[in-house]
Design a protein around this motif. Structure first.
Motif, mmCIF file in Angstrom:
data_model
loop_
_atom_site.group_PDB
_atom_site.id
_atom_site.type_symbol
_atom_site.label_atom_id
_atom_site.label_comp_id
_atom_site.label_asym_id
_atom_site.label_seq_id
_atom_site.Cartn_x
_atom_site.Cartn_y
_atom_site.Cartn_z
ATOM 1 N N ILE A 134 0.840 -1.186 0.000
ATOM 2 C CA ILE A 134 0.000 0.000 0.000
ATOM 3 C C ILE A 134 0.876 1.235 0.000
ATOM 4 N N ASP A 135 0.503 2.160 -0.882
ATOM 5 C CA ASP A 135 1.209 3.436 -0.949
ATOM 6 C C ASP A 135 0.829 4.239 0.305
ATOM 7 N N PRO A 136 1.808 4.533 1.157
ATOM 8 C CA PRO A 136 1.450 5.238 2.380
ATOM 9 C C PRO A 136 1.038 6.689 2.148
ATOM 10 N N GLY A 137 1.358 7.235 1.010
ATOM 11 C CA GLY A 137 1.033 8.638 0.797
ATOM 12 C C GLY A 137 -0.182 8.866 -0.079
ATOM 13 N N PHE A 138 -1.006 7.846 -0.229
ATOM 14 C CA PHE A 138 -2.172 8.009 -1.123
ATOM 15 C C PHE A 138 -3.148 9.021 -0.592
ATOM 16 N N THR A 139 -3.157 9.226 0.758
ATOM 17 C CA THR A 139 -4.127 10.157 1.340
ATOM 18 C C THR A 139 -3.816 11.602 0.994
ATOM 19 N N ASP A 140 -2.600 11.829 0.521
ATOM 20 C CA ASP A 140 -2.213 13.199 0.154
ATOM 21 C C ASP A 140 -2.369 13.484 -1.347
ATOM 22 N N THR A 141 -2.835 12.515 -2.094
ATOM 23 C CA THR A 141 -2.978 12.704 -3.540
ATOM 24 C C THR A 141 -4.222 13.520 -3.849
ATOM 25 N N ASP A 142 -4.219 14.103 -5.050
ATOM 26 C CA ASP A 142 -5.345 14.949 -5.472
ATOM 27 C C ASP A 142 -6.626 14.140 -5.635
ATOM 28 N N TRP A 143 -6.484 12.952 -6.182
ATOM 29 C CA TRP A 143 -7.701 12.167 -6.423
ATOM 30 C C TRP A 143 -8.382 11.794 -5.113
ATOM 31 N N PHE A 144 -7.562 11.478 -4.089
ATOM 32 C CA PHE A 144 -8.160 11.096 -2.816
ATOM 33 C C PHE A 144 -8.787 12.302 -2.133
ATOM 34 N N LYS A 145 -8.125 13.442 -2.242
ATOM 35 C CA LYS A 145 -8.683 14.645 -1.631
ATOM 36 C C LYS A 145 -10.004 15.000 -2.319
ATOM 37 N N LYS A 146 -10.039 14.869 -3.661
ATOM 38 C CA LYS A 146 -11.274 15.162 -4.390
ATOM 39 C C LYS A 146 -12.377 14.193 -3.975
ATOM 40 N N LEU A 147 -12.013 12.931 -3.790
ATOM 41 C CA LEU A 147 -12.988 11.929 -3.381
ATOM 42 C C LEU A 147 -13.471 12.199 -1.951
ATOM 43 N N LYS A 148 -12.571 12.571 -1.093
ATOM 44 C CA LYS A 148 -12.916 12.821 0.316
ATOM 45 C C LYS A 148 -13.767 14.063 0.463
ATOM 46 N N ASP A 149 -13.558 15.047 -0.431
ATOM 47 C CA ASP A 149 -14.314 16.297 -0.341
ATOM 48 C C ASP A 149 -15.665 16.219 -1.030
ATOM 49 N N SER A 150 -15.942 15.102 -1.712
ATOM 50 C CA SER A 150 -17.220 14.976 -2.421
ATOM 51 C C SER A 150 -18.353 14.842 -1.429
ATOM 52 N N SER A 151 -19.572 15.039 -1.888
ATOM 53 C CA SER A 151 -20.750 15.031 -1.006
ATOM 54 C C SER A 151 -21.696 13.892 -1.344
ATOM 55 N N GLY A 152 -21.193 12.804 -1.781
ATOM 56 C CA GLY A 152 -22.009 11.632 -2.023
ATOM 57 C C GLY A 152 -22.197 11.294 -3.498
ATOM 58 N N GLU A 153 -21.873 12.211 -4.393
ATOM 59 C CA GLU A 153 -22.018 11.907 -5.812
ATOM 60 C C GLU A 153 -20.861 11.030 -6.267
ATOM 61 N N MET A 154 -21.058 10.410 -7.423
ATOM 62 C CA MET A 154 -20.012 9.566 -7.994
ATOM 63 C C MET A 154 -18.877 10.458 -8.486
ATOM 64 N N VAL A 155 -17.672 10.043 -8.162
ATOM 65 C CA VAL A 155 -16.480 10.759 -8.598
ATOM 66 C C VAL A 155 -15.741 9.845 -9.573
ATOM 67 N N TRP A 156 -15.694 10.280 -10.820
ATOM 68 C CA TRP A 156 -15.011 9.502 -11.860
ATOM 69 C C TRP A 156 -13.591 10.057 -11.996
ATOM 70 N N MET A 157 -12.634 9.289 -11.523
ATOM 71 C CA MET A 157 -11.256 9.795 -11.465
ATOM 72 C C MET A 157 -10.457 9.469 -12.730
ATOM 73 N N GLY A 158 -10.904 8.556 -13.529
ATOM 74 C CA GLY A 158 -10.318 8.334 -14.835
ATOM 75 C C GLY A 158 -9.336 7.197 -14.873
ATOM 76 N N LEU A 159 -8.559 7.160 -15.979
ATOM 77 C CA LEU A 159 -7.594 6.097 -16.228
ATOM 78 C C LEU A 159 -6.248 6.431 -15.591
ATOM 79 N N TYR A 160 -5.617 5.390 -15.070
ATOM 80 C CA TYR A 160 -4.278 5.505 -14.498
ATOM 81 C C TYR A 160 -3.430 4.363 -15.019
ATOM 82 N N ASP A 161 -2.134 4.633 -15.105
ATOM 83 C CA ASP A 161 -1.224 3.617 -15.650
ATOM 84 C C ASP A 161 -1.079 2.417 -14.716
ATOM 85 N N GLY A 162 -1.338 2.600 -13.446
ATOM 86 C CA GLY A 162 -1.283 1.505 -12.478
ATOM 87 C C GLY A 162 -2.246 1.786 -11.337
ATOM 88 N N SER A 163 -2.254 0.900 -10.353
ATOM 89 C CA SER A 163 -3.160 1.069 -9.222
ATOM 90 C C SER A 163 -2.776 2.335 -8.452
#
Length: 614
Positions: A134-163
């Motif tokens: 597990i990447d220990p710094g995933f909580t500081d990434t933009d995608w996680f912050k965007k997901l955490k700040d959402s209000s219940g709607e689906m957040v489509w973060m897109g394609l990534y080269d890896g997990s």
């Protein structure tokens, strides 16, 4: 360039080429527009279908997250686990949470991993590879912050080269997630995000591609690329300048060097863009152009062959006609042109052949006329002895008789002198007028009336309208002479000689009629046959068997001198006016003979000496 063959060839070829170029241009333009329109319609249909596929795919993904968010047991366990301090109970709770996540994991084949992070930072995973780091710094990434700040709607973060969380997972993934809420208190429990296989998205995106160089992008409202089929090294377009459609519309833009199609996915703030270079679209146009070029070249070859064939078919008969015309110019009137071409050319050639044949006939007629005139002139001269000396001597005798007041003999001598002058003057003209012929006839009748002393009476009824009609010289006098010598002179009673004119619709007839001894059937038939055949066998005495009769054998034996006979007169009339004219003889033995000189009737507006058959 002045030959009809070359001009027809160039004219026909130019017309064919002009029609071919215009037709090819219109066909090429129409084909290009059709291809572009079909490709545009196909691209519009494809991107509309792709947007629909994305909606179905996202709807499935959305249902997975909703199923987790609505799972009361999962939410309860997550909330209790954060409060539980007993290790054994905590382990049981984690096992139950993992089982619930596993059930959701196996609900779809394309899910790679399901991750739940509680608001206290506790992480629960269910994925294909459990040995990941597990990447220990995933909580500081933009995608996680965007997901955490959402209000219940689906957040489509897109394609990534890896997990995004498992550092050992290097395969491309599609990531989406949402907040988890307590459905009773509507309190945030944590977030859930899912990693799926991007192949279904790529498969849907490939439906938009039209050519190998087509590029497909999925961009959100912030112009961030969610997914793309773009290869490395290709410049990414600026999405801010690209058109964005409404939720239920598709945009097709052909104004640039690329065909741009765009459609919007309803379940996300995504816009699907398809960019295809027009050079690839024109590849089909290039293929159509090559095919059209081959067809045009074949048509040019066929047009050239057809132009050559048509121009040759028209020009060849004309060349034969020109070649024969040159032969005619050289005096050869015996050849004819035989062609089988167009109706107009066949008519022209037939007219030419008839003209040449007519010219040959006219030349022969002129030659015969000249020979006949010479024969008449020679025969007239043969009946005279030194005519100039003779009529000069006759003039001298006339003046000597006039001095002695012998009027009767003087008139005879004077008439004879005029006759010699008229009959010997052939150099001036071979034609004369009816007026001059009548004057010559009157001189001759003066001699005859004095010689026969009242045994012959003459009646002349000639319409003044015909006095200027032209006819061959020495025409009437030989007929009068034959009428007197062979028809009236042998009579034992007074004879009557009538000269008059009559007309029909087409003919002017000069009639010499006598009431002499006439001819028998055999003699009349021989004479008519000689005239119709144009025979020159009847000469001398036979030539004098004319208006009055055929004469007896004794008469023919007595008359030994040669003169201008009836066949000669008939032949000269035919040569001057045509074969339908000439002498016509009717006779009855003991009743007399009628000779008719038939000539064309001068029509109105035509000079009196002009004749169409001449």
């Amino acid at each position: 360039m002045h030959s009809i063959h070359n001009r027809l060839f160039l004219l026909f070829l130019s017309c064919m080429m002009a029609l071919l170029i215009i037709g090819s241009y219109l066909y090429y333009r129409s084909t290009t527009e059709i291809i572009h329109d079909k490709i545009g319609d196909m691209a519009e249909k494809n991107i509309s279908q792709t947007a629909g596929l994305f909606d179905l795919l996202l709807e499935g993904y959305d249902s997975v997250t909703k199923s987790l968010n609505s799972n009361y047991e999962l939410l309860r366990l997550l909330e209790l686990r954060d409060k539980e301090t007993n290790p054994a109970a905590s382990a049981n709770m984690e096992r139950s949470i993992t089982n619930i996540l596993g059930a959701a994991f196996y609900s779809r084949e394309d899910i790679i991993g399901i991750h739940v992070v509680t608001h206290k930072g506790k992480l629960y995973n269910y994925e294909k590879r459990f040995a990941g780091v597990i990447d220990p710094g995933f909580t500081d990434t933009d995608w996680f912050k965007k997901l955490k700040d959402s209000s219940g709607e689906m957040v489509w973060m897109g394609l990534y080269d890896g997990s995004v969380i498992n550092t050992m997972q290097k395969e491309a993934v599609f990531v989406f997630g949402r907040q988890l809420y307590d459905l009773d208190t509507y309190k945030k429990i944590g977030v859930v995000f899912i990693e799926t296989d991007p192949k279904p998205i790529w498969a849907a995106m490939s439906n938009v591609t039209i050519s190998p160089n087509s590029r497909v992008y999925i961009a959100n409202n912030e112009n961030r690329i969610i997914a793309t089929t773009e290869k490395d090294g290709v410049e990414t377009p600026s999405f801010s300048g690209l058109p964005r459609p409404d939720s239920d519309h598709v945009i097709v833009d052909k104004s640039t060097d690329q065909l741009i199609v765009a459609a919007k996915a309803e379940l996300a703030d995504w816009t699907v863009f398809g960019l295809t270079p027009k050079a690839d679209i024109n590849a089909q146009v290039v293929e159509a152009r090559k095919y059209l070029l081959i067809v045009v070249l074949l048509l040019v070859v066929m047009s050239t062959a057809l132009a050559t064939l048509i121009s040759r078919n028209i020009a060849s008969p004309l060349k034969l006609l020109i070649r024969q015309m040159r032969q005619v110019e050289m005096g050869n009137f015996t050849g004819t042109v035989n062609v089988n071409s167009f109706e107009e050319i066949n008519s022209l050639v037939s007219s030419f052949n008839r003209m040449v044949h007519r010219m040959d006939e006219l030349i022969e007629r002129i030659t015969l006329a000249s020979i006949s005139e010479k024969n008449a002139e020679l025969q007239a001269l043969q009946s005279q002895v030194n005519p100039h000396f003779l009529y000069n001597t006759l003039d001298m005798i006339y003046w000597m008789l006039d001095e002695r007041e012998n009027d009767r003999l003087g008139r005879v001598i004077l008439a004879l002198s005029h006759m010699f002058r008229y009959s010997s003057d052939w150099q001036e003209a071979s034609r004369t007028t009816l007026r001059q012929e009548l004057d010559q006839m009157r001189h001759y009748l003066t001699i005859i009336e004095n010689r026969l002393e009242g045994r012959v009476r003459t009646e002349i009824r000639i319409d003044d309208a015909w006095l200027d009609v032209m006819l061959p010289k020495m025409t009437i006098q030989p007929i009068i002479e034959n009428a007197v010598k062979s028809g009236l002179e042998p009579l034992n009673r007074p004879g009557l000689l009538q000269v008059y004119t009559r007309t029909t619709q087409r003919e002017l007839c000069i009639v010499i009629e006598d009431n002499g001894i006439g001819m028998d059937e055999r003699t009349l038939t021989e004479l008519q046959t000689a005239l119709s055949d144009g025979s020159s066998a009847i000469r001398g005495n036979e030539g004098h068997v004319s208006a009055a009769n055929g004469g007896t054998a004794g008469d023919r034996a007595v008359m030994k001198r040669r003169g201008i006979g009836l066949p000669n007169v008939h032949r000269r009339i035919v040569l001057m006016f045509g074969e339908q004219y000439g002498l016509r003889i009717e006779s009855k033995e003991g009743a007399g003979t009628t000779v008719t000189i038939a000539m064309p009737l001068p029509s109105k507006g035509r000079k009196i000496d002009e004749h169409t058959d001449r």
